[in-house]
Scaffold this motif. Structure first.
Motif, mmCIF file in Angstrom:
data_model
loop_
_atom_site.group_PDB
_atom_site.id
_atom_site.type_symbol
_atom_site.label_atom_id
_atom_site.label_comp_id
_atom_site.label_asym_id
_atom_site.label_seq_id
_atom_site.Cartn_x
_atom_site.Cartn_y
_atom_site.Cartn_z
ATOM 1 N N PHE A 90 11.144 -65.020 27.061
ATOM 2 C CA PHE A 90 10.538 -66.061 27.891
ATOM 3 C C PHE A 90 10.047 -65.472 29.205
ATOM 4 O O PHE A 90 10.801 -64.792 29.907
ATOM 5 C CB PHE A 90 11.547 -67.165 28.201
ATOM 6 N N ARG A 95 9.569 -72.322 40.818
ATOM 7 C CA ARG A 95 8.790 -73.331 41.511
ATOM 8 C C ARG A 95 9.729 -74.121 42.395
ATOM 9 O O ARG A 95 10.940 -73.958 42.323
ATOM 10 C CB ARG A 95 8.078 -74.252 40.521
ATOM 11 N N LEU A 103 13.387 -73.025 37.555
ATOM 12 C CA LEU A 103 12.553 -72.145 36.760
ATOM 13 C C LEU A 103 11.628 -72.950 35.865
ATOM 14 O O LEU A 103 12.017 -73.976 35.310
ATOM 15 C CB LEU A 103 13.413 -71.236 35.887
ATOM 16 N N PHE A 105 9.627 -72.304 32.453
ATOM 17 C CA PHE A 105 9.605 -71.353 31.349
ATOM 18 C C PHE A 105 8.294 -71.412 30.591
ATOM 19 O O PHE A 105 7.707 -72.495 30.407
ATOM 20 C CB PHE A 105 10.740 -71.662 30.368
ATOM 21 N N GLY A 106 7.846 -70.250 30.116
ATOM 22 C CA GLY A 106 6.781 -70.233 29.132
ATOM 23 C C GLY A 106 7.322 -70.718 27.796
ATOM 24 O O GLY A 106 8.520 -70.976 27.646
ATOM 25 N N TYR B 33 21.932 -75.639 37.990
ATOM 26 C CA TYR B 33 20.728 -76.158 37.351
ATOM 27 C C TYR B 33 21.056 -76.641 35.937
ATOM 28 O O TYR B 33 21.875 -76.045 35.243
ATOM 29 C CB TYR B 33 19.662 -75.064 37.219
ATOM 30 N N TYR B 35 18.995 -77.450 32.302
ATOM 31 C CA TYR B 35 17.765 -77.330 31.538
ATOM 32 C C TYR B 35 18.020 -77.877 30.135
ATOM 33 O O TYR B 35 19.165 -77.982 29.683
ATOM 34 C CB TYR B 35 17.321 -75.866 31.410
ATOM 35 N N GLN B 37 16.623 -77.372 26.068
ATOM 36 C CA GLN B 37 15.821 -76.573 25.145
ATOM 37 C C GLN B 37 15.724 -77.318 23.833
ATOM 38 O O GLN B 37 16.717 -77.500 23.133
ATOM 39 C CB GLN B 37 16.449 -75.188 24.942
ATOM 40 N N LEU B 43 11.691 -74.982 26.778
ATOM 41 C CA LEU B 43 12.790 -75.035 27.725
ATOM 42 C C LEU B 43 12.305 -75.739 28.984
ATOM 43 O O LEU B 43 11.383 -75.282 29.639
ATOM 44 C CB LEU B 43 13.234 -73.610 28.070
ATOM 45 N N PHE B 45 13.138 -77.865 32.733
ATOM 46 C CA PHE B 45 14.043 -78.122 33.841
ATOM 47 C C PHE B 45 14.388 -79.607 33.904
ATOM 48 O O PHE B 45 13.525 -80.471 33.710
ATOM 49 C CB PHE B 45 13.363 -77.689 35.133
ATOM 50 N N LEU B 91 21.319 -76.580 28.606
ATOM 51 C CA LEU B 91 21.741 -75.342 29.250
ATOM 52 C C LEU B 91 22.021 -75.582 30.725
ATOM 53 O O LEU B 91 21.291 -76.305 31.396
ATOM 54 C CB LEU B 91 20.656 -74.281 29.119
#
Lengths: 115, 117
Positions: A90, A95, A103, A105-106, B33, B35, B37, B43, B45, B91
């Motif tokens: 990834f 930001r 983060l 992610f691509g 944080y 996240y 997926q 993935l 935020f 995550l």
């Protein structure tokens, strides 16, 4: 707004040949860029990060990436692939503002290494 | 040293039930944080905490999602009235606070795989 585009969803290479995983970013100011790797059934692990100190960044396991502002790219390379490199990779940009940065992610690139 | 831990590792729940997911960050990491997926979404935020406060909740997909952090340590992500589209791996990551304009590495936990049936 910041974003990253990983140009290949899947890459296959033979063991011992070079690896190139492509990433382009979009950012309204100087970004921090990362590459993370995710092996099957394992957590995300940081490979390397760019934070404006040097444009060529060396990471773990022989990977490196070069920040090219003129091309808005941060491609990941390795001279010689190993079977253990098979994983999902990834490209990530930070930001947000303030003292912590979430983060973005691509979409990920699945790397297959053929024997 | 101990990394980020999450529990449970797997959770299967029926549609409409509430679930709580827990994250224990690395000791001393003030930023935490969440996240998600999922297939087809990659993935994404959800929310982050600086200490016990959440300056950015912009990633929470709906008001069924909430999170809290107590004592600047453990965080809980709660999903109320779960839907099948909530199925994903959740995550958690933690990091030291940004210093000198350079963000510290985020360390990720192994995730909680949530399946809503």
């Amino acid at each position: 707004a910041q974003s990253v585009t990983q140009l290949d969803s899947h890459v296959s290479v033979s063991e011992g040949t070079p690896v190139l995983l492509r990433c382009n970013y979009s950012s309204s100011y100087s970004p921090s860029l990362f590459w993370y790797v995710q092996h099957p059934n394992k957590g995300l692990q940081l490979l390397l990060k760019y934070t404006s100190a040097a444009t060529l960044v060396k990471g773990i396991n022989g990977f490196e990436a070069e920040f090219k502002k003129s091309e808005t790219s941060f491609h990941l390379t390795k001279p010689s692939a190993h079977m253990s490199d098979a994983a999902e990779y990834f490209c990530v940009v930070t930001r947000g503002s303030g003292s912590a940065r979430q983060l973005t992610f691509g979409s990920g690139t699945q790397l297959t290494v053929l024997p | 040293g101990a990394g980020v831990s999450q529990s449970p590792s797997n959770k299967v729940t029926e549609k409409g039930k509430d679930v709580e997911l827990r994250c224990d960050p690395i000791s001393g990491h003030t930023a935490l944080y969440w996240y998600r997926q999922s297939l087809g979404q990659g993935l994404e935020f959800l929310i982050y905490f600086q200490g016990n406060s959440a300056p950015d909740k912009s990633g929470l997909p709906s008001d069924r999602f909430s999170a809290e952090r107590t004592g600047g340590s453990v965080s809980t992500l709660t999903i109320q009235r779960t839907q099948q589209e909530d199925s994903a791996v959740y995550l958690c990551a933690s990091s030291l606070v940004l210093a000198g304009g350079i963000p510290y590495e985020q360390y990720f936990g192994p995730g909680t795989r949530l399946t809503v049936t």
